[in-house]
Write a protein that holds these residues in place. Structure first.
Motif, PDB file in Angstrom:
ATOM      1  N   GLY A   1      15.645   6.952 -37.252  1.00 48.99           N
ATOM      2  CA  GLY A   1      16.562   7.298 -38.307  1.00 48.99           C
ATOM      3  C   GLY A   1      16.535   6.437 -39.439  1.00 48.99           C
ATOM      4  O   GLY A   1      17.151   6.580 -40.441  1.00 48.99           O
ATOM      5  N   GLU A   2      15.479   5.463 -39.308  1.00 54.87           N
ATOM      6  CA  GLU A   2      15.708   4.612 -40.688  1.00 54.87           C
ATOM      7  C   GLU A   2      14.617   5.109 -41.561  1.00 54.87           C
ATOM      8  O   GLU A   2      13.944   5.928 -41.307  1.00 54.87           O
ATOM      9  N   GLY A   3      14.979   4.386 -42.989  1.00 52.32           N
ATOM     10  CA  GLY A   3      14.260   5.003 -43.925  1.00 52.32           C
ATOM     11  C   GLY A   3      13.431   3.832 -44.639  1.00 52.32           C
ATOM     12  O   GLY A   3      13.802   3.040 -45.544  1.00 52.32           O
TER      13      GLY A   3
ATOM     14  N   LEU B   1      -6.765  -3.354 -37.269  1.00 50.50           N
ATOM     15  CA  LEU B   1      -5.641  -3.956 -36.770  1.00 50.50           C
ATOM     16  C   LEU B   1      -4.489  -3.956 -37.653  1.00 50.50           C
ATOM     17  O   LEU B   1      -3.145  -3.502 -37.001  1.00 50.50           O
ATOM     18  N   THR B   2      -4.424  -4.188 -38.885  1.00 46.47           N
ATOM     19  CA  THR B   2      -3.536  -4.212 -39.863  1.00 46.47           C
ATOM     20  C   THR B   2      -3.040  -2.612 -40.146  1.00 46.47           C
ATOM     21  O   THR B   2      -1.856  -2.370 -39.933  1.00 46.47           O
ATOM     22  N   PHE B   3      -3.880  -1.723 -40.103  1.00 47.81           N
ATOM     23  CA  PHE B   3      -3.588  -0.203 -40.165  1.00 47.81           C
ATOM     24  C   PHE B   3      -2.677   0.112 -38.940  1.00 47.81           C
ATOM     25  O   PHE B   3      -1.445   0.557 -39.141  1.00 47.81           O
ATOM     26  N   LEU B   4      -2.937  -0.398 -37.645  1.00 49.10           N
ATOM     27  CA  LEU B   4      -2.278   0.046 -36.690  1.00 49.10           C
ATOM     28  C   LEU B   4      -1.060  -0.696 -36.333  1.00 49.10           C
ATOM     29  O   LEU B   4       0.253   0.403 -35.976  1.00 49.10           O
ATOM     30  N   GLU B   5      -0.811  -1.830 -36.893  1.00 52.59           N
ATOM     31  CA  GLU B   5       0.410  -2.382 -36.862  1.00 52.59           C
ATOM     32  C   GLU B   5       1.424  -1.811 -37.575  1.00 52.59           C
ATOM     33  O   GLU B   5       2.653  -1.420 -37.431  1.00 52.59           O
ATOM     34  N   GLU B   6       0.963  -1.662 -38.925  1.00 55.53           N
ATOM     35  CA  GLU B   6       1.679  -1.095 -39.918  1.00 55.53           C
ATOM     36  C   GLU B   6       2.190   0.474 -39.610  1.00 55.53           C
ATOM     37  O   GLU B   6       3.580   0.817 -39.747  1.00 55.53           O
ATOM     38  N   TYR B   7       1.251   1.212 -39.088  1.00 53.91           N
ATOM     39  CA  TYR B   7       1.451   2.463 -38.492  1.00 53.91           C
ATOM     40  C   TYR B   7       2.544   2.591 -37.530  1.00 53.91           C
ATOM     41  O   TYR B   7       3.690   3.423 -37.602  1.00 53.91           O
ATOM     42  N   ILE B   8       2.541   1.797 -36.426  1.00 51.80           N
ATOM     43  CA  ILE B   8       3.384   1.850 -35.361  1.00 51.80           C
ATOM     44  C   ILE B   8       4.798   1.569 -35.732  1.00 51.80           C
ATOM     45  O   ILE B   8       5.756   1.855 -35.190  1.00 51.80           O
ATOM     46  N   ASP B   9       4.800   0.284 -36.432  1.00 52.57           N
ATOM     47  CA  ASP B   9       6.080  -0.033 -36.888  1.00 52.57           C
ATOM     48  C   ASP B   9       6.805   0.790 -37.658  1.00 52.57           C
ATOM     49  O   ASP B   9       7.911   1.037 -37.408  1.00 52.57           O
ATOM     50  N   SER B  10       6.132   1.571 -38.623  1.00 55.13           N
ATOM     51  CA  SER B  10       6.772   2.588 -39.401  1.00 55.13           C
ATOM     52  C   SER B  10       7.086   3.792 -38.652  1.00 55.13           C
ATOM     53  O   SER B  10       8.182   4.425 -38.840  1.00 55.13           O
ATOM     54  N   LEU B  11       6.245   4.138 -37.751  1.00 56.10           N
ATOM     55  CA  LEU B  11       6.511   5.349 -36.874  1.00 56.10           C
ATOM     56  C   LEU B  11       7.809   5.146 -36.048  1.00 56.10           C
ATOM     57  O   LEU B  11       8.684   6.052 -35.973  1.00 56.10           O
ATOM     58  N   ARG B  12       7.947   4.125 -35.413  1.00 56.40           N
ATOM     59  CA  ARG B  12       9.134   3.837 -34.527  1.00 56.40           C
ATOM     60  C   ARG B  12      10.361   3.867 -35.487  1.00 56.40           C
ATOM     61  O   ARG B  12      11.493   4.187 -35.112  1.00 56.40           O
ATOM     62  N   ALA B  13      10.285   3.112 -36.593  1.00 57.32           N
ATOM     63  CA  ALA B  13      11.315   3.225 -37.448  1.00 57.32           C
ATOM     64  C   ALA B  13      11.857   4.486 -37.924  1.00 57.32           C
ATOM     65  O   ALA B  13      12.860   4.839 -37.956  1.00 57.32           O
TER      66      ALA B  13
ATOM     67  N   VAL C   1       1.563   8.880 -41.327  1.00 50.60           N
ATOM     68  CA  VAL C   1       2.631   8.656 -40.260  1.00 50.60           C
ATOM     69  C   VAL C   1       3.920   9.289 -40.497  1.00 50.60           C
ATOM     70  O   VAL C   1       4.707   9.505 -39.464  1.00 50.60           O
ATOM     71  N   ALA C   2       4.195   9.950 -41.636  1.00 44.88           N
ATOM     72  CA  ALA C   2       5.449  10.506 -41.741  1.00 44.88           C
ATOM     73  C   ALA C   2       5.419  11.941 -41.081  1.00 44.88           C
ATOM     74  O   ALA C   2       6.500  12.362 -40.590  1.00 44.88           O
TER      75      ALA C   2
ATOM     76  N   VAL D   1      -0.039   1.713 -45.189  1.00 42.22           N
ATOM     77  CA  VAL D   1       1.035   2.874 -44.888  1.00 42.22           C
ATOM     78  C   VAL D   1       1.782   2.627 -46.081  1.00 42.22           C
ATOM     79  O   VAL D   1       2.493   1.592 -46.454  1.00 42.22           O
ATOM     80  N   HIS D   2       2.189   3.640 -46.747  1.00 43.72           N
ATOM     81  CA  HIS D   2       3.212   3.729 -47.898  1.00 43.72           C
ATOM     82  C   HIS D   2       4.487   4.698 -47.591  1.00 43.72           C
ATOM     83  O   HIS D   2       3.925   5.946 -47.507  1.00 43.72           O
ATOM     84  N   LEU D   3       5.393   4.156 -47.630  1.00 42.28           N
ATOM     85  CA  LEU D   3       6.700   5.035 -47.365  1.00 42.28           C
ATOM     86  C   LEU D   3       7.959   4.716 -48.601  1.00 42.28           C
ATOM     87  O   LEU D   3       8.099   3.423 -48.808  1.00 42.28           O
ATOM     88  N   ASP D   4       8.053   5.679 -49.349  1.00 42.64           N
ATOM     89  CA  ASP D   4       8.994   5.439 -50.447  1.00 42.64           C
ATOM     90  C   ASP D   4      10.121   6.415 -50.315  1.00 42.64           C
ATOM     91  O   ASP D   4       9.976   7.575 -50.655  1.00 42.64           O
ATOM     92  N   GLY D   5      11.370   6.131 -49.830  1.00 37.84           N
ATOM     93  CA  GLY D   5      12.378   7.172 -49.734  1.00 37.84           C
ATOM     94  C   GLY D   5      12.013   8.219 -48.397  1.00 37.84           C
ATOM     95  O   GLY D   5      12.830   9.164 -48.698  1.00 37.84           O
ATOM     96  N   VAL D   6      11.455   7.864 -47.572  1.00 37.95           N
ATOM     97  CA  VAL D   6      11.213   9.018 -46.699  1.00 37.95           C
ATOM     98  C   VAL D   6      12.061   8.478 -45.198  1.00 37.95           C
ATOM     99  O   VAL D   6      12.025   7.314 -44.724  1.00 37.95           O
ATOM    100  N   ARG D   7      12.753   9.628 -44.841  1.00 40.19           N
ATOM    101  CA  ARG D   7      13.424   9.354 -43.494  1.00 40.19           C
ATOM    102  C   ARG D   7      13.792  10.807 -43.076  1.00 40.19           C
ATOM    103  O   ARG D   7      13.471  11.816 -43.863  1.00 40.19           O
ATOM    104  N   LEU D   8      13.741  10.799 -41.601  1.00 42.62           N
ATOM    105  CA  LEU D   8      14.012  12.191 -40.938  1.00 42.62           C
ATOM    106  C   LEU D   8      15.582  12.316 -41.268  1.00 42.62           C
ATOM    107  O   LEU D   8      16.242  11.559 -41.446  1.00 42.62           O
ATOM    108  N   GLU D   9      15.853  13.762 -41.555  1.00 40.85           N
ATOM    109  CA  GLU D   9      17.049  14.248 -41.701  1.00 40.85           C
ATOM    110  C   GLU D   9      17.895  14.157 -40.507  1.00 40.85           C
ATOM    111  O   GLU D   9      17.171  14.086 -39.566  1.00 40.85           O
TER     112      GLU D   9
END
Length: 322
Positions: free
Chosen positions: A134-136, A118-130, A77-78, A144-152
């Motif tokens: 510009g959210e982290g 279903l769980t995967f898609l929900e986690e994925y889209i929610d994280s992608l939109r965030a 997703v990142a 989906v695992h995100l740890d301190g990831v954000r777009l500059e």
């Protein structure tokens, strides 16, 4: 929820097997003819969606370009956010992105089908939109695992593209309603199916409904319907049941498919009246009336797939509905 409209935006689907030398002429001609969007296809074994979208965007100046669709299991997703943000920065306000489960058989063949799609898609889209906003997000999901990831800040688009879920089952449609900006329904989409899908989506905020349909338009209605038939050969298969179930002839269609040993025979025996319900086909007047019915059912974007051996000629014929 989308508000009913009699004028859905009309786009076209760039055929997945279009010869390479016709891809850019097709997209440019779609823009010249006044279509609002062109959608590229990412199907396993054909062409990549991001590469096609980038090329079409760079070769046109106005038309929106949709990617339909990126299978969530194929891209972290990142890194998907990096690609989408780059397109949106370079071509602001012109990109729509569809994300989905992917066809189960294809995804299993590459080892990327999760235990809980279903769980995967929900986690994925929610994280992608965030990420695109510009959210982290700190995500410790099942998949989906995100740890301190954000777009500059320098990589964030001024116009965040819509992320739409390309799904069809009731539970997947409900996920789309919760986390996506819209839903993409694969062909065929009838007004009955659109209404049923919206009932499952149940969105409480603005939500686009993008629909694909075989498009075949011409002065001779019989010829237009005949040209549309080959594009409907899959509709008797189990995966397409959700599309057919709301129709008054659903049981008869299932019986017809069971009688036919091949898809070719099945589609040949489809009554013209069914073909007219399952495609945007016929005279320009009939096709426009069908689009109006889809708009009244809640469709915001109607995407037509040209058919036949001459894709550019079929594209020209579809201008009868623009």
């Amino acid at each position: 929820m989308p508000s009913p409209t009699l004028s859905p935006a009309v786009g076209v689907l760039l055929p997945r097997d279009l010869p390479t030398h016709l891809i850019l002429p097709f997209a440019r001609r779609a823009e010249e003819l006044g279509f609002g969007s062109v959608w590229v296809v990412e199907d396993l074994g054909f062409r990549g969606g991001v590469a096609q979208a980038a090329t079409v965007l760079a070769s046109t100046s106005r038309i929106r370009v949709g990617i339909g669709l990126l299978p969530a299991g194929a891209r972290n997703v990142a890194f998907a956010a990096l690609e989408i943000a780059t397109l949106a920065q370079l071509f602001p306000g012109r990109t729509d992105v569809g994300v989905g489960h992917g066809m189960p058989g294809w995804m299993r063949s590459v080892g990327q089908w999760p235990r809980s799609p279903l769980t995967f898609l929900e986690e994925y889209i929610d994280s992608l939109r965030a990420l695109l906003r510009g959210e982290g997000p700190e995500v410790r999901g099942r998949y989906v695992h995100l740890d301190g990831v954000r777009l500059e800040k320098s990589a964030l688009p001024d116009v965040v593209p819509d992320i739409l879920a390309g799904v069809r089952g009731p539970k997947s449609l409900a996920v789309s309603g919760r986390v996506a900006d819209g839903t993409i329904l694969a062909e065929p989409v009838t007004p009955e199916y659109a209404r049923a899908a919206l009932g499952h989506i149940g969105a409480t905020r603005p939500h686009r409904l993008v629909t694909y349909n075989i498009g075949s338009v011409g002065a001779d209605p019989e010829a237009a319907l005949a040209a549309a038939r080959p594009g409907l050969e899959w509709i008797g298969e189990p995966d397409w049941h959700a599309h057919i179930a709301p129709l008054p002839f659903a049981a008869e269609l299932v019986e017809l498919r069971a009688e036919c040993p091949t898809r070719e025979e099945f589609v040949r025996r489809l009554p013209d009246a069914w073909v007219a319900r399952l495609a945007v086909a016929g005279t320009p007047e009939a096709a426009r009336a069908r689009l109006a019915e889809l708009g009244a059912a809640g469709v915001t974007d109607a995407v037509l797939a040209p058919v036949g051996p001459d894709p550019l000629g079929a594209l020209e014929a579809l201008t009868g509905v623009v």
